[in-house]
Enzyme design. Sequence first.
Site, short mmCIF file in Angstrom:
data_model
loop_
_atom_site.label_atom_id
_atom_site.label_comp_id
_atom_site.label_asym_id
_atom_site.label_seq_id
_atom_site.Cartn_x
_atom_site.Cartn_y
_atom_site.Cartn_z
N GLU A 87 -15.96 63.68 68.62
CA GLU A 87 -14.70 63.84 67.87
C GLU A 87 -15.07 64.60 66.61
OE1 GLU A 87 -12.31 63.64 65.04
OE2 GLU A 87 -12.59 61.46 65.02
N LEU A 88 -14.76 65.90 66.60
CA LEU A 88 -15.29 66.80 65.58
C LEU A 88 -14.20 67.25 64.60
CD1 LEU A 88 -17.60 68.85 67.99
CD2 LEU A 88 -18.11 66.74 66.74
N LYS A 112 -25.48 54.06 64.27
CA LYS A 112 -25.97 54.63 63.03
C LYS A 112 -24.75 54.97 62.18
CE LYS A 112 -27.50 57.62 59.93
NZ LYS A 112 -26.58 58.20 58.93
N PRO A 113 -24.39 54.11 61.18
CA PRO A 113 -23.27 54.43 60.31
C PRO A 113 -23.68 55.46 59.27
CG PRO A 113 -24.29 52.39 59.59
CD PRO A 113 -25.02 52.83 60.84
N CYS A 121 -10.05 63.61 59.56
CA CYS A 121 -10.21 64.74 60.48
C CYS A 121 -8.88 65.22 61.03
CB CYS A 121 -11.16 64.36 61.60
SG CYS A 121 -10.70 62.86 62.46
N TRP A 175 -18.21 58.39 57.26
CA TRP A 175 -17.92 57.53 56.11
C TRP A 175 -16.43 57.33 55.84
CZ3 TRP A 175 -14.95 60.50 53.07
CH2 TRP A 175 -15.14 61.89 53.13
N ASN A 176 -15.57 58.19 56.41
CA ASN A 176 -14.17 58.15 55.97
C ASN A 176 -13.37 56.98 56.55
OD1 ASN A 176 -14.40 59.42 58.47
ND2 ASN A 176 -12.75 60.88 58.09
N GLU A 222 -11.59 73.81 57.29
CA GLU A 222 -11.12 72.44 57.04
C GLU A 222 -11.31 72.08 55.57
OE1 GLU A 222 -11.48 68.18 59.36
OE2 GLU A 222 -13.28 69.41 59.19
N GLY A 229 -17.74 63.37 63.54
CA GLY A 229 -18.24 64.08 62.38
C GLY A 229 -17.92 65.56 62.47
N SER A 230 -18.70 66.35 61.79
CA SER A 230 -18.41 67.78 61.69
C SER A 230 -18.74 68.52 62.98
CB SER A 230 -19.21 68.40 60.53
OG SER A 230 -20.58 68.49 60.86
#
Length: 513
Positions: free
Chosen positions: A285-286, A207-208, A319, A183-184, A417, A263-264
């Site tokens: 990309e975490l 999938k957003p 991130c 979402w960011n 984080e 995401g995470s």
Amino acid sequence: MLGNVAAFSTATPAINSMLSDPSLLGDGVSGLDTFDVVDPGASSKQFDDGSAIIAQVRRMGRDDTKQAIERASAALSGWKDGTTAMYRSEIISKWSSLIKENSEDIAKIMTLESGKPLHESRGEVTYGTSFLDYFAGEAIRPTSAGGGSIIPSPFTVPGGGAPRGKIMAINEAVGVVACITPWNFPIAMITRKAGPAMAAGCTTVLKPSELTPLTAIALSVLAKRAGVPDGVFEVITADKYLTREVGDEMCSNPIVKKISFTGSTPVGKLLMRLSSDTVKRLSLELGGNAAFVVFDDADIDLAVNAAMSSKFRNAGQTCVCADRFIIHKSVEEEFVAKLADKVKQLNVGHGMKEGVTMGPVISTLPVKNLEEKVNEAIVEGAVCVVGGSPLTELGPNYFSPTILRNVSTDSLIWSTETFGPVVAIKTFELEEEALSLANDTPTGLAAYFCSNDMSRIFRFSAALENGIVGVNEGIISNAASPFGGVKESGLGREGGAQGINEYLETKYVFLNT
């Protein structure tokens, strides 16, 4: 593309009145199962009376996802083999042009669903379209799909020393790609994945985030207008309750050949496990926990400006955002004083308001987590210089920009984080100490440091365990450069020439001629 793009969402009249082209969000979802999208910057009163809701979006699950994957599969041959690289490039360029033509509407949509200030959303539209422009160019390069290389043959003709045959390494599209975005950055995380995938000849199922689906819907509408064929860019909108089954279908469906996820770290590890049975390609990309080091020879004014741009963009919800500030003891007083002056000038409020420079965090849970982490750090000996508490007078999702000094490395605000507008500061005296602190994390996405010593710049950047390093700068991501992490921050790279390689397979062909 979904069979009926218009049946994606119903925006409230208040939102439609802000847009020059309300049809970007569709014509309605009457009779369909829906979920609410809310404005994170709304006041407590708006959340209580329901006016924080800005749209209802179609609620989709496993069966919808399976059908979208099948449509993407049906479209794959025509897109991969039935188009030229030049044609795909032109379509992607047209899509980018339409996004730019509708940039103000898209920026408003983004601000209303993500909370970021309007000027940041406008900047993200520019940033997002830069990936489409870049990969429209990459589509036609010899290294893209259909290209490759001819390799000198090691074989010889019988009875002689002349080379025999031709060896070709040919690049081909991976196939159907499933993209899961956060979402960011509601537009940039989509275009950074879909751009290279489509340029390579792949079809995509997106999938957003359930928190920011409206920007994705607008992009889907504009993709259709640009001439992207049905099935090439599918969108699945799911709420938080159905997200798991959508992800499970993407990971387990054998038609899908690649997963691209931002995401995470915990979710990335879950997707790796779910994808293992079908041995999918993965780009992950975490999470990160970026260090920001300031040496005693640094330009402190430059360092403060870099810190502000890295830490407080999108209210610290990136991130690659600087979390752990490692400041040389001799310059800490000056750095903290100048940083505090800048932080006090931040204008926190609703992203649509003129002059606002920092918006809310995305929901109430981050506010709670930030407050708990800050309070814990203070109990453990940290000193709060600025901020330190929620801004409830603005709404339930606001947290004051905060500076903490003397933070313990055992505090959660340091060791995990943050994803919020909190600067955690610790001092050092020796370069080796700074390096040890910077690398003391299981993640390795981004790191930053400020120095004017060129020998140190090369030495320290080489020793940092990160995929991205910013020197004397706080924002360094761009479409032409490879973006990605090491350690538990992920796999693969997005952006740059490396970005399209994530969506290509190499086929070896030997011609006995």
